[in-house]
Scaffold this motif. Structure first.
Motif, PDB file in Angstrom:
ATOM      1  N   ARG A   1       0.835  -1.214   0.000  1.00  0.00           N
ATOM      2  CA  ARG A   1       0.000   0.000   0.000  1.00  0.00           C
ATOM      3  C   ARG A   1       0.859   1.249   0.000  1.00  0.00           C
ATOM      4  O   ARG A   1       0.540   2.225  -0.670  1.00  0.00           O
ATOM      5  CB  ARG A   1      -0.914   0.019   1.226  1.00  0.00           C
ATOM      6  CG  ARG A   1      -2.091  -0.879   1.111  1.00  0.00           C
ATOM      7  CD  ARG A   1      -3.182  -0.614   2.114  1.00  0.00           C
ATOM      8  NE  ARG A   1      -2.762  -0.163   3.410  1.00  0.00           N
ATOM      9  CZ  ARG A   1      -3.321  -0.523   4.561  1.00  0.00           C
ATOM     10  NH1 ARG A   1      -4.320  -1.368   4.565  1.00  0.00           N
ATOM     11  NH2 ARG A   1      -2.901  -0.053   5.697  1.00  0.00           N
ATOM     12  N   ARG A   2       1.960   1.212   0.752  1.00  0.00           N
ATOM     13  CA  ARG A   2       2.851   2.380   0.800  1.00  0.00           C
ATOM     14  C   ARG A   2       3.448   2.676  -0.570  1.00  0.00           C
ATOM     15  O   ARG A   2       3.655   3.825  -0.915  1.00  0.00           O
ATOM     16  CB  ARG A   2       3.961   2.151   1.818  1.00  0.00           C
ATOM     17  CG  ARG A   2       3.450   2.228   3.224  1.00  0.00           C
ATOM     18  CD  ARG A   2       4.516   2.764   4.134  1.00  0.00           C
ATOM     19  NE  ARG A   2       3.903   3.028   5.412  1.00  0.00           N
ATOM     20  CZ  ARG A   2       4.318   2.527   6.542  1.00  0.00           C
ATOM     21  NH1 ARG A   2       5.371   1.758   6.570  1.00  0.00           N
ATOM     22  NH2 ARG A   2       3.705   2.821   7.666  1.00  0.00           N
ATOM     23  N   ILE A   3       3.740   1.631  -1.309  1.00  0.00           N
ATOM     24  CA  ILE A   3       4.302   1.833  -2.645  1.00  0.00           C
ATOM     25  C   ILE A   3       3.235   2.353  -3.603  1.00  0.00           C
ATOM     26  O   ILE A   3       3.471   3.294  -4.357  1.00  0.00           O
ATOM     27  CB  ILE A   3       4.892   0.508  -3.193  1.00  0.00           C
ATOM     28  CG1 ILE A   3       6.111   0.088  -2.356  1.00  0.00           C
ATOM     29  CG2 ILE A   3       5.271   0.658  -4.670  1.00  0.00           C
ATOM     30  CD1 ILE A   3       6.621  -1.312  -2.683  1.00  0.00           C
TER      31      ILE A   3
ATOM     32  N   PRO B   1      -1.005   6.810  -3.369  1.00  0.00           N
ATOM     33  CA  PRO B   1      -0.421   8.153  -3.235  1.00  0.00           C
ATOM     34  C   PRO B   1      -0.808   8.837  -1.921  1.00  0.00           C
ATOM     35  O   PRO B   1      -0.172   9.801  -1.520  1.00  0.00           O
ATOM     36  CB  PRO B   1      -0.983   8.916  -4.440  1.00  0.00           C
ATOM     37  CG  PRO B   1      -2.198   8.172  -4.839  1.00  0.00           C
ATOM     38  CD  PRO B   1      -1.996   6.745  -4.435  1.00  0.00           C
ATOM     39  N   ASN B   2      -1.822   8.330  -1.238  1.00  0.00           N
ATOM     40  CA  ASN B   2      -2.265   8.936   0.026  1.00  0.00           C
ATOM     41  C   ASN B   2      -1.613   8.306   1.250  1.00  0.00           C
ATOM     42  O   ASN B   2      -1.809   8.783   2.361  1.00  0.00           O
ATOM     43  CB  ASN B   2      -3.789   8.774   0.173  1.00  0.00           C
ATOM     44  CG  ASN B   2      -4.523   9.374  -0.985  1.00  0.00           C
ATOM     45  OD1 ASN B   2      -4.204  10.454  -1.441  1.00  0.00           O
ATOM     46  ND2 ASN B   2      -5.498   8.646  -1.497  1.00  0.00           N
ATOM     47  N   SER B   3      -0.855   7.244   1.080  1.00  0.00           N
ATOM     48  CA  SER B   3      -0.402   6.456   2.224  1.00  0.00           C
ATOM     49  C   SER B   3       0.515   7.212   3.180  1.00  0.00           C
ATOM     50  O   SER B   3       0.623   6.844   4.338  1.00  0.00           O
ATOM     51  CB  SER B   3       0.272   5.170   1.763  1.00  0.00           C
ATOM     52  OG  SER B   3       1.435   5.460   1.039  1.00  0.00           O
TER      53      SER B   3
ATOM     54  N   ASP C   1     -10.098   4.339  -1.501  1.00  0.00           N
ATOM     55  CA  ASP C   1     -10.489   3.285  -2.453  1.00  0.00           C
ATOM     56  C   ASP C   1      -9.333   2.351  -2.793  1.00  0.00           C
ATOM     57  O   ASP C   1      -9.501   1.134  -2.851  1.00  0.00           O
ATOM     58  CB  ASP C   1     -11.049   3.906  -3.738  1.00  0.00           C
ATOM     59  CG  ASP C   1     -12.404   4.554  -3.525  1.00  0.00           C
ATOM     60  OD1 ASP C   1     -13.069   4.225  -2.510  1.00  0.00           O
ATOM     61  OD2 ASP C   1     -12.793   5.397  -4.353  1.00  0.00           O
ATOM     62  N   ILE C   2      -8.152   2.932  -3.028  1.00  0.00           N
ATOM     63  CA  ILE C   2      -7.000   2.108  -3.402  1.00  0.00           C
ATOM     64  C   ILE C   2      -6.640   1.151  -2.270  1.00  0.00           C
ATOM     65  O   ILE C   2      -6.451  -0.038  -2.481  1.00  0.00           O
ATOM     66  CB  ILE C   2      -5.792   2.988  -3.792  1.00  0.00           C
ATOM     67  CG1 ILE C   2      -6.087   3.726  -5.100  1.00  0.00           C
ATOM     68  CG2 ILE C   2      -4.520   2.151  -3.919  1.00  0.00           C
ATOM     69  CD1 ILE C   2      -5.041   4.752  -5.491  1.00  0.00           C
ATOM     70  N   CYS C   3      -6.559   1.669  -1.039  1.00  0.00           N
ATOM     71  CA  CYS C   3      -6.206   0.817   0.108  1.00  0.00           C
ATOM     72  C   CYS C   3      -7.237  -0.287   0.332  1.00  0.00           C
ATOM     73  O   CYS C   3      -6.880  -1.426   0.630  1.00  0.00           O
ATOM     74  CB  CYS C   3      -6.036   1.656   1.374  1.00  0.00           C
ATOM     75  SG  CYS C   3      -4.547   2.697   1.345  1.00  0.00           S
TER      76      CYS C   3
END
Length: 158
Positions: A43-45, A48-50, A60-62
């Motif tokens: 997720r960190r990679i 972009p919000n991480s 949504d991505i996470c």
């Protein structure tokens, strides 16, 4: 993971990484227990919000990553003793396709990397020696001594 016992230890170890290497080898005590930490790293990679203070990892991505349905995260998780050549060929085909996301970041996780045959390890090695932009490998092992030294040398070991 050798000295990582909690999410806080993992967070402390990885939170200062702002520029990601193309490949990481996680030497862990338990694949099953470490897998959630590896997904956080993915997720960190990808997200972009991480690293933003207001990110609660509920974007949504996470959520897609957490539910294993994010289109640019590929997980090779063998249910049997080893990882077969078809699984690796599928991985290569998948990673060879263009991302549908604007930043184009793609991550693959290989769970139980020590289970690869020497032939398959050499195929992965070629992939690691010629990294593509925005493709990141997260390799997990419980026994780093069973990994080819040339693969270890191409990865950041955590």
């Amino acid at each position: 993971m050798s000295n990582i016992k909690t999410i806080y230890d993992f967070d402390e170890l990885t939170s200062n990484i702002t520029s990601f290497s193309h490949a990481y080898l996680f030497n862990v005590n338990s694949l099953e227990k470490a897998f959630p930490f590896i997904k956080i790293f993915a997720r960190r990679i990808i997200c972009p919000n991480s690293y933003q203070e207001n990110c609660s990892n509920e974007c949504d991505i996470c959520r897609l990553i957490d539910n294993n349905i994010y289109d640019d995260l590929y997980i090779v998780n063998p249910k049997t003793v080893g990882i077969n050549i078809d699984e690796i060929e599928n991985l290569f085909d998948y990673m060879g396709k263009k991302s549908l996301r604007p930043d184009g970041k793609r991550v693959y996780i290989i769970y139980g990397f020590e289970r690869l045959s020497k032939n398959i390890s050499n195929k992965i090695l070629k992939f690691l020696e010629e990294p593509s932009d925005n493709i990141y490998a997260l390799l997990m092992t419980e026994n780093i001594n069973q990994i080819l030294t040339t693969i270890i040398s191409r990865c950041q070991v955590i």
